[in-house]
Scaffold this active site. Structure first.
Site, PDB file in Angstrom:
ATOM      1  N   TYR A 123       0.846  -1.204   0.000  1.00  0.00           N
ATOM      2  CA  TYR A 123       0.000   0.000   0.000  1.00  0.00           C
ATOM      3  C   TYR A 123       0.874   1.244   0.000  1.00  0.00           C
ATOM      4  CZ  TYR A 123      -4.283   2.653   0.835  1.00  0.00           C
ATOM      5  OH  TYR A 123      -5.353   3.504   0.729  1.00  0.00           O
TER       6      TYR A 123
ATOM      7  N   TYR B  83      -5.816   5.832  -7.473  1.00  0.00           N
ATOM      8  CA  TYR B  83      -6.181   5.579  -6.081  1.00  0.00           C
ATOM      9  C   TYR B  83      -7.591   5.010  -6.023  1.00  0.00           C
ATOM     10  CZ  TYR B  83      -6.402   6.261  -1.036  1.00  0.00           C
ATOM     11  OH  TYR B  83      -6.503   6.069   0.318  1.00  0.00           O
TER      12      TYR B  83
END
Lengths: 155, 391
Positions: B293, B343
């Site tokens: 991440y 995103y």
């Protein structure tokens, strides 16, 4: 992409760009568990919550001691002295009510608890982890009083 | 009673919309499109799905997605909290539901107009008195308002304690942009950057520069989990789930865990790493690639250390010299990541993890990718999974 000029930054900080005219910092969120803390700030004191059973200091305030589960607590008044434990220099995006570049730091108080606040009275480029600071409680606008920190003059 | 979830379940389908700055349609439609795509990719029909899991931050209710897509009955409805920490916990939920026999096929999704709609860079909003807002209230008056601010606070202390420079961060940004430049669905397709570009870009929140920060995009991504046994008969090679974990650690706050003795690492990652390794019987040396991440470059360092690819305080050096490149020790974020693909809150990363197992990434490493780690966001309750090829 280039940095905003100082004038533009100040203009944005003052006007919020195209936003409506609320030229104030965001307010603290005050509820049952932390109203007393902000009341002390408004009296010019920096409080730290203390468990009445085991004496553990805690910040931010919570209704129960994480260590002994006691609901009984009082507070001590901090000396106001501490060191910069970590910090950031905020450039973007600018929000209305703040001046940029903006230094926000985690301060480790002498008593051992930490608090997040702004550093004032120092150029952003001069801020270092570990420098000694002390609290300065004052108004940032007509109705908001905050504990801010400034460097301690070292002889 | 089941004693281990290892190899019980598999990701059988993935689905994504395009990634853009302006989707031009509702978040419900994005959700419906990616969920439909994931179900089709799994070779299933909407009527085969009996569980749904998503984000508390999603603006689209699972029942709305279900009725839009034509999923008639749900036996699991779950929403996972804390934004970027959530994505792999959706898989964790699906695994628990399927391995326990509660569900047959669970779909997880995230759909967001994160650029044209509400943006995370627009700061913490006003709202009712909740414990969440009381917590933000300790930071808002001081202007600590965005994810970049919160992550920068951990990063500054890390750089200080370990005498680290930003060279490793620069290499991460440039390498992932190279991957995105070769990935047609990436927002930065065809747009590589150089080290000079990295250092020429302005600071957002020191010590983080522009290219240390992910982009904000519109898009949706979804996945389907079913039993490994059933997945064997479905169209794609299954990404078998070897381990799946969620974790919240001592003195946890959301993005502002600044009160722990040491803020240069994030113990919630240790907690999920230990669980994933214990469940799978695997260790860092067994992992061939990773989707880590990357809302910000620096949080990759914390994760590499917690998942024990290197020692505490060494990741800033370990990542230099091509470690995370396609021919390096750990090809990482081969889609471009949140930094450069887009995103979609980590679910787009999960899709890339599955492609690495299938062997279908546009940046497929030439070396084997039998086991892939996929993680979730930093400085909040978080989650991770290890996926692998069918034995």
């Amino acid at each position: 992409m280039s940095d905003l000029s100082k004038e533009e930054t100040e203009k944005n900080a003052a006007t919020g760009g195209d936003a409506p005219a609320a030229v104030q910092r965001m307010r603290p969120v005050i509820g049952h568990d932390n109203r007393w803390w902000w009341d002390r700030i408004n009296e010019g004191e920096l409080p730290i919550q203390r468990c009445k059973e085991c004496g553990t200091l805690r910040h931010p305030p919570r209704p129960m001691c994480w260590k002994c589960q006691s609901l009984e607590w009082d507070h001590v008044i901090a000396s106001g002295r501490g060191i910069v434990y970590s910090f950031v220099v905020v450039h973007r995006p600018p929000f209305p009510g703040y001046e940029y570049p903006l230094v926000v730091a985690v301060i480790e108080l002498e008593e051992g608890t930490r608090i997040v606040s702004n550093l004032v009275g120092i150029e952003p480029g001069d801020v270092k982890i570990g420098i000694p600071v002390e609290v300065s409680i004052g108004n940032v606008d007509e109705t908001l009083k905050l504990p801010l920190f400034r460097p301690v003059n070292q002889e | 009673m089941l004693t281990s979830i290892k190899d019980e379940c598999a990701i059988a389908g993935i689905g994504q919309t395009e990634i853009s700055k302006l989707s031009g349609r509702s978040e419900l439609q994005l959700a419906a499109e990616c969920v439909k795509a994931a179900i089709e990719d799994a070779g299933l029909k909407p009527t085969d799905i009996d569980g749904m899991t998503g984000f508390t931050l999603d603006h689209v209710d699972e029942i709305e997605v279900a009725r839009t897509v034509g999923i008639p009955e749900l036996r699991l409805l779950s929403r996972m909290p804390h934004g970027g920490g959530a994505p792999m916990s959706l898989v964790h939920q699906a695994v628990m539901a399927i391995a326990s026999g509660m569900c047959q096929a669970v779909v997880g999704y995230r759909a967001m107009n994160g650029r044209s709609g509400a943006r995370y860079s627009s700061g913490v909003a006003e709202g009712p008195e909740t414990t969440d807002r009381i917590s933000w209230g300790w930071y808002m008056p001081y202007g600590l308002l965005t994810p970049a601010c919160w992550v920068a606070m951990h990063t500054m202390r890390y750089l200080h304690e370990y005498g680290a420079t930003d060279e490793g961060l620069a290499e991460i940004a440039v390498t992932q942009r190279k991957f995105a430049a070769n990935n047609p669905i990436a927002l930065f397709y065809g747009k590589p950057i150089t080290m000079e570009d990295y250092y020429d870009a302005p600071f957002i929140v020191e010590p983080l520069r522009l290219y240390d920060c992910c982009i904000e995009t519109d898009g949706g991504a979804a996945f389907v989990v079913t039993s490994a046994e059933r997945a064997k008969d479905l169209p794609h090679p299954p990404a078998v789930i070897r381990g799946a974990a969620q974790g919240s650690a001592f003195d946890q706050e959301v993005m502002t865990s600044f009160y722990r003795e040491n803020i240069t690492y994030l113990p919630e990652y240790d907690l999920v790493a230990d669980q994933c390794y214990a469940q799978s019987g695997l260790g860092p040396d067994d992992l061939d690639a990773a989707i880590i991440y990357d809302a910000f470059t620096s949080i990759i360092l914390f994760q590499l250390e917690s998942f024990r690819f290197c020692k505490r305080g060494e990741a800033h050096e370990w990542v230099k010299g091509g470690t995370l490149d396609l021919d390096g020790r750990l090809p990482c974020n081969t889609h471009g990541g949140l930094l450069s693909e887009g995103y979609v809150h980590g679910i787009n990363g999960l899709a890339e993890g599955v492609r690495l197992i299938r062997g279908t990434s546009v940046n497929q490493p030439t070396k084997k990718t039998d086991h892939v780690l996929v993680t979730s966001g930093a400085s909040m309750p978080t989650s991770a999974i290890i996926i692998g090829k069918l034995n």
